[in-house]
Design a protein around this motif. Structure first.
Motif, PDB file in Angstrom:
ATOM      1  N   THR A 235       0.839  -1.201   0.000  1.00  0.00           N
ATOM      2  CA  THR A 235       0.000   0.000   0.000  1.00  0.00           C
ATOM      3  C   THR A 235       0.877   1.257   0.000  1.00  0.00           C
ATOM      4  O   THR A 235       2.083   1.201   0.244  1.00  0.00           O
ATOM      5  CB  THR A 235      -0.947   0.000   1.220  1.00  0.00           C
ATOM      6  N   HIS A 236       0.241   2.388  -0.240  1.00  0.00           N
ATOM      7  CA  HIS A 236       0.958   3.654  -0.349  1.00  0.00           C
ATOM      8  C   HIS A 236       1.199   4.273   1.026  1.00  0.00           C
ATOM      9  O   HIS A 236       2.258   4.794   1.332  1.00  0.00           O
ATOM     10  CB  HIS A 236       0.135   4.607  -1.238  1.00  0.00           C
ATOM     11  N   ASN A 237       0.173   4.231   1.846  1.00  0.00           N
ATOM     12  CA  ASN A 237       0.238   4.661   3.250  1.00  0.00           C
ATOM     13  C   ASN A 237       0.261   6.168   3.495  1.00  0.00           C
ATOM     14  O   ASN A 237       0.383   6.599   4.646  1.00  0.00           O
ATOM     15  CB  ASN A 237       1.434   4.003   3.974  1.00  0.00           C
ATOM     16  N   ASP A 238       0.174   6.964   2.451  1.00  0.00           N
ATOM     17  CA  ASP A 238       0.142   8.427   2.630  1.00  0.00           C
ATOM     18  C   ASP A 238      -0.661   9.005   1.464  1.00  0.00           C
ATOM     19  O   ASP A 238      -0.148   9.754   0.636  1.00  0.00           O
ATOM     20  CB  ASP A 238       1.582   8.964   2.640  1.00  0.00           C
ATOM     21  N   THR A 239      -1.954   8.637   1.428  1.00  0.00           N
ATOM     22  CA  THR A 239      -2.765   8.845   0.228  1.00  0.00           C
ATOM     23  C   THR A 239      -3.478  10.203   0.215  1.00  0.00           C
ATOM     24  O   THR A 239      -4.670  10.291  -0.080  1.00  0.00           O
ATOM     25  CB  THR A 239      -3.790   7.702   0.104  1.00  0.00           C
ATOM     26  N   LYS A 240      -2.729  11.244   0.556  1.00  0.00           N
ATOM     27  CA  LYS A 240      -3.294  12.589   0.493  1.00  0.00           C
ATOM     28  C   LYS A 240      -3.540  12.982  -0.963  1.00  0.00           C
ATOM     29  O   LYS A 240      -2.793  12.571  -1.852  1.00  0.00           O
ATOM     30  CB  LYS A 240      -2.277  13.591   1.076  1.00  0.00           C
ATOM     31  N   LEU A 241      -4.532  13.825  -1.138  1.00  0.00           N
ATOM     32  CA  LEU A 241      -4.851  14.306  -2.481  1.00  0.00           C
ATOM     33  C   LEU A 241      -3.627  14.949  -3.144  1.00  0.00           C
ATOM     34  O   LEU A 241      -3.436  14.816  -4.356  1.00  0.00           O
ATOM     35  CB  LEU A 241      -6.004  15.322  -2.370  1.00  0.00           C
ATOM     36  N   ASN A 242      -2.787  15.639  -2.353  1.00  0.00           N
ATOM     37  CA  ASN A 242      -1.630  16.278  -2.990  1.00  0.00           C
ATOM     38  C   ASN A 242      -0.470  15.305  -3.210  1.00  0.00           C
ATOM     39  O   ASN A 242       0.650  15.714  -3.489  1.00  0.00           O
ATOM     40  CB  ASN A 242      -1.195  17.551  -2.246  1.00  0.00           C
ATOM     41  N   ASN A 243      -0.758  14.008  -3.112  1.00  0.00           N
ATOM     42  CA  ASN A 243       0.208  12.997  -3.526  1.00  0.00           C
ATOM     43  C   ASN A 243      -0.259  12.283  -4.799  1.00  0.00           C
ATOM     44  O   ASN A 243       0.175  11.157  -5.087  1.00  0.00           O
ATOM     45  CB  ASN A 243       0.462  11.995  -2.389  1.00  0.00           C
ATOM     46  N   VAL A 244      -1.147  12.928  -5.543  1.00  0.00           N
ATOM     47  CA  VAL A 244      -1.621  12.405  -6.836  1.00  0.00           C
ATOM     48  C   VAL A 244      -1.468  13.505  -7.881  1.00  0.00           C
ATOM     49  O   VAL A 244      -1.769  14.666  -7.604  1.00  0.00           O
ATOM     50  CB  VAL A 244      -3.134  12.072  -6.786  1.00  0.00           C
ATOM     51  N   MET A 245      -1.023  13.143  -9.062  1.00  0.00           N
ATOM     52  CA  MET A 245      -0.972  14.099 -10.161  1.00  0.00           C
ATOM     53  C   MET A 245      -2.099  13.777 -11.134  1.00  0.00           C
ATOM     54  O   MET A 245      -2.284  12.615 -11.521  1.00  0.00           O
ATOM     55  CB  MET A 245       0.368  14.001 -10.913  1.00  0.00           C
ATOM     56  N   LEU A 246      -2.853  14.836 -11.504  1.00  0.00           N
ATOM     57  CA  LEU A 246      -3.913  14.684 -12.502  1.00  0.00           C
ATOM     58  C   LEU A 246      -3.502  15.441 -13.763  1.00  0.00           C
ATOM     59  O   LEU A 246      -2.746  16.418 -13.683  1.00  0.00           O
ATOM     60  CB  LEU A 246      -5.231  15.272 -11.982  1.00  0.00           C
ATOM     61  N   ASP A 247      -4.004  14.996 -14.890  1.00  0.00           N
ATOM     62  CA  ASP A 247      -3.716  15.705 -16.146  1.00  0.00           C
ATOM     63  C   ASP A 247      -4.364  17.092 -16.107  1.00  0.00           C
ATOM     64  O   ASP A 247      -5.528  17.230 -15.731  1.00  0.00           O
ATOM     65  CB  ASP A 247      -4.266  14.888 -17.325  1.00  0.00           C
ATOM     66  N   LYS A 248      -3.579  18.097 -16.500  1.00  0.00           N
ATOM     67  CA  LYS A 248      -4.028  19.491 -16.419  1.00  0.00           C
ATOM     68  C   LYS A 248      -5.279  19.746 -17.268  1.00  0.00           C
ATOM     69  O   LYS A 248      -6.143  20.526 -16.895  1.00  0.00           O
ATOM     70  CB  LYS A 248      -2.877  20.368 -16.931  1.00  0.00           C
ATOM     71  N   ASN A 249      -5.376  19.080 -18.394  1.00  0.00           N
ATOM     72  CA  ASN A 249      -6.495  19.342 -19.303  1.00  0.00           C
ATOM     73  C   ASN A 249      -7.696  18.439 -19.033  1.00  0.00           C
ATOM     74  O   ASN A 249      -8.815  18.917 -18.904  1.00  0.00           O
ATOM     75  CB  ASN A 249      -6.032  19.184 -20.752  1.00  0.00           C
ATOM     76  N   THR A 250      -7.440  17.145 -18.935  1.00  0.00           N
ATOM     77  CA  THR A 250      -8.585  16.222 -18.751  1.00  0.00           C
ATOM     78  C   THR A 250      -8.914  16.019 -17.280  1.00  0.00           C
ATOM     79  O   THR A 250      -9.995  15.526 -16.954  1.00  0.00           O
ATOM     80  CB  THR A 250      -8.261  14.838 -19.351  1.00  0.00           C
ATOM     81  N   ARG A 251      -8.000  16.349 -16.402  1.00  0.00           N
ATOM     82  CA  ARG A 251      -8.098  16.142 -14.946  1.00  0.00           C
ATOM     83  C   ARG A 251      -8.284  14.671 -14.591  1.00  0.00           C
ATOM     84  O   ARG A 251      -8.798  14.329 -13.523  1.00  0.00           O
ATOM     85  CB  ARG A 251      -9.194  17.033 -14.332  1.00  0.00           C
ATOM     86  N   THR A 252      -7.843  13.790 -15.481  1.00  0.00           N
ATOM     87  CA  THR A 252      -7.868  12.349 -15.176  1.00  0.00           C
ATOM     88  C   THR A 252      -6.515  11.965 -14.564  1.00  0.00           C
ATOM     89  O   THR A 252      -5.536  12.710 -14.691  1.00  0.00           O
ATOM     90  CB  THR A 252      -8.141  11.524 -16.461  1.00  0.00           C
ATOM     91  N   PRO A 253      -6.434  10.794 -13.868  1.00  0.00           N
ATOM     92  CA  PRO A 253      -5.210  10.453 -13.149  1.00  0.00           C
ATOM     93  C   PRO A 253      -3.997  10.238 -14.035  1.00  0.00           C
ATOM     94  O   PRO A 253      -4.113   9.625 -15.092  1.00  0.00           O
ATOM     95  CB  PRO A 253      -5.553   9.120 -12.461  1.00  0.00           C
ATOM     96  N   LEU A 254      -2.855  10.767 -13.586  1.00  0.00           N
ATOM     97  CA  LEU A 254      -1.590  10.461 -14.237  1.00  0.00           C
ATOM     98  C   LEU A 254      -0.828   9.468 -13.369  1.00  0.00           C
ATOM     99  O   LEU A 254      -0.663   8.320 -13.736  1.00  0.00           O
ATOM    100  CB  LEU A 254      -0.768  11.740 -14.445  1.00  0.00           C
ATOM    101  N   CYS A 255      -0.371   9.935 -12.205  1.00  0.00           N
ATOM    102  CA  CYS A 255       0.364   9.008 -11.347  1.00  0.00           C
ATOM    103  C   CYS A 255       0.287   9.418  -9.890  1.00  0.00           C
ATOM    104  O   CYS A 255      -0.134  10.521  -9.554  1.00  0.00           O
ATOM    105  CB  CYS A 255       1.822   8.904 -11.788  1.00  0.00           C
ATOM    106  N   VAL A 256       0.707   8.478  -9.077  1.00  0.00           N
ATOM    107  CA  VAL A 256       0.775   8.667  -7.637  1.00  0.00           C
ATOM    108  C   VAL A 256       2.222   9.019  -7.303  1.00  0.00           C
ATOM    109  O   VAL A 256       3.144   8.431  -7.863  1.00  0.00           O
ATOM    110  CB  VAL A 256       0.320   7.358  -6.962  1.00  0.00           C
ATOM    111  N   ILE A 257       2.427  10.003  -6.435  1.00  0.00           N
ATOM    112  CA  ILE A 257       3.788  10.408  -6.056  1.00  0.00           C
ATOM    113  C   ILE A 257       4.004  10.180  -4.548  1.00  0.00           C
ATOM    114  O   ILE A 257       3.162   9.555  -3.904  1.00  0.00           O
ATOM    115  CB  ILE A 257       4.064  11.883  -6.437  1.00  0.00           C
ATOM    116  N   ASP A 258       5.087  10.683  -4.005  1.00  0.00           N
ATOM    117  CA  ASP A 258       5.410  10.567  -2.576  1.00  0.00           C
ATOM    118  C   ASP A 258       5.409   9.099  -2.128  1.00  0.00           C
ATOM    119  O   ASP A 258       4.598   8.693  -1.291  1.00  0.00           O
ATOM    120  CB  ASP A 258       4.428  11.404  -1.746  1.00  0.00           C
ATOM    121  N   LEU A 259       6.354   8.347  -2.685  1.00  0.00           N
ATOM    122  CA  LEU A 259       6.354   6.896  -2.456  1.00  0.00           C
ATOM    123  C   LEU A 259       7.209   6.478  -1.253  1.00  0.00           C
ATOM    124  O   LEU A 259       7.562   5.313  -1.124  1.00  0.00           O
ATOM    125  CB  LEU A 259       6.836   6.190  -3.738  1.00  0.00           C
ATOM    126  N   ASP A 260       7.519   7.419  -0.373  1.00  0.00           N
ATOM    127  CA  ASP A 260       8.396   7.127   0.765  1.00  0.00           C
ATOM    128  C   ASP A 260       7.841   6.053   1.697  1.00  0.00           C
ATOM    129  O   ASP A 260       8.592   5.391   2.401  1.00  0.00           O
ATOM    130  CB  ASP A 260       8.610   8.396   1.607  1.00  0.00           C
TER     131      ASP A 260
END
Ligand code: ADP
Ligand code: GN1
Ligand code: MG
Length: 353
Positions: free
Chosen positions: A202-227
């Motif tokens: 699991t990711h264990n730190d699933t805050k909204l600001n740990n996800v990147m969405l596409d600027k135009n479609t606002r669909t998911p790109l990737c999950v970040i902050d994998l510490d």
């Protein structure tokens, strides 16, 4: 920072490097080169992540595994190597890493619509799916007992006993709130110990600001902050997202009247998360999703309060009593979830099939 950047294989020469983002743990910078290539540079908080080589090995193996599966650098967090071929640099007693900046993306502190929050749920649900066959035993535990809520209670009680700064007397209401829920706090860990809930990667730190969405479609790109990617409970990943993203106010809002857990956002997240990874979850994992939300929020509040009592040494603060403000929003959310318990369970029921 330019001395540090020089040690990484960048496309061009760095021309600027500025503090960036709203993370509480690492020091993050946006670096731009003369070829207009963007990078994220991070000074890793090695007081919190005590074994940086093991941490970076986790991240390199997880991102490598995901890249082999997905093959698109906008859809997988991508490490940039050092000139010596390493994944991080040790310089002047600090540890640094560089990531490709995820271009044409947005990263939100608050969902601007139900769809944004739904899309973040899809991102974390897909992440869970993509790692479902990842060999969990090859991952190090980067922070031991990270979501062991009873152990967070032990740490809290120690801080309370020590009361280093004499702050305890002024937060009796919050202390009572914590102590009144000690039994509930152990329920998830007890199910895990009894073997009734499975450990997953699991990711264990699933805050909204740990996800990147596409600027135009606002669909998911990737999950970040994998510490903190390591073995954990699916309901905790679900729950930590609800804690942060389904709140109607910021994590540090001081007007508690503004802080509630939005059932509409809870519904959106549940539909996105279960739609993406529900088929892999057991019936009990699904049933315990509301408990994950409550316990991640309670645990986070306890951690903020503990840090407040200990003198704000863990979470970066930007004003006096910041951790106390953060703790209070979490407890307001816990109380609100307790009031909305039946509705939360009904929403899970609706999407669990
Ligand atoms: P912390 O552990 O301190 O939260 P994060 O890894 O989450 O650190 O980074 C902090 C912020 O920096 C993120 O919330 C995001 O805004 C931004 N960020 C991090 N990595 C990237 C990336 N690869 N591309 C674009 N922005 C990023
Ligand atoms: C920290 O790193 P960041 O800001 O994404 C913390 C989380 C807390 C969160 C509270 C490694 O997350 O556990 O839930 O703050 N990360 C770590 O906002 O402790
Ligand atoms: Mg972060």
């Amino acid at each position: 920072m330019f001395d540090v950047l020089k040690q990484f294989c960048l496309d061009g020469t760095p021309v600027s490097c500025e503090r960036y983002g709203n993370g509480h743990i690492n020091e993050t910078y946006l670096a731009v080169t003369d070829k207009n290539h963007l990078y994220i540079l991070q000074k890793i908080n090695h007081h919190i992540f005590k074994d940086v080589p093991a941490l970076m090995q986790n991240i390199a193996s997880v991102t490598g595994y995901l890249f082999d599966m997905i093959g698109d650098p906008r859809r997988v967090l991508t490490l940039v190597k050092t000139v010596n071929g390493g994944h991080y640099l040790c310089h002047g007693g600090h540890y640094f890493r560089v990531y490709e900046f995820v271009t044409d993306s947005i990263c939100l502190d608050r969902a601007e619509s139900r769809a944004d929050f739904y899309n973040s749920a899809v991102a974390f649900g897909q992440f869970q799916n993509q790692l479902s066959l990842f060999p969990a035993d090859t991952l190090s535990e980067t922070i031991p007992r990270f979501h062991d809520t009873p152990n967070r209670y032990t740490n809290f009680k120690n801080a309370l006993k020590e009361d280093k700064l004499g702050r305890a007397a002024s937060v009796q209401k919050e202390i009572d709130f914590v102590l009144a829920r000690e039994e509930d706090a152990a329920v998830m860990m007890n199910l895990l110990k009894k073997g009734e809930l499975p450990l997953r990667v699991t990711h264990n730190d699933t805050k909204l600001n740990n996800v990147m969405l596409d600027k135009n479609t606002r669909t998911p790109l990737c999950v970040i902050d994998l510490d903190t990617v390591m073995p954990g409970l699916a309901a905790n990943d679900f729950g930590d997202s609800i804690r942060f993203g389904a709140s109607t106010a910021a994590e540090d809002e001081t007007d508690l009247d503004k802080v509630t857990m939005s059932l509409d956002l809870f519904d959106a997240y549940t539909s996105g998360f279960l739609g993406a990874c529900g088929k892999n979850l057991t019936a009990l994992e699904k049933e315990t999703l509301p408990l994950g939300a409550k316990l991640m929020t309670l645990e986070c509040g306890v951690r903020f309060l503990t840090d407040y009592l200990e003198g704000d040494t863990y979470f970066r603060i930007h004003r006096e009593h910041h951790n106390l403000d953060r703790c209070r929003t979490q407890f307001k959310l816990v109380a609100d979830m307790e009031n909305k318990w039946q509705e939360m369970a009904r929403i899970i029921d609706r999407y669990k099939a």
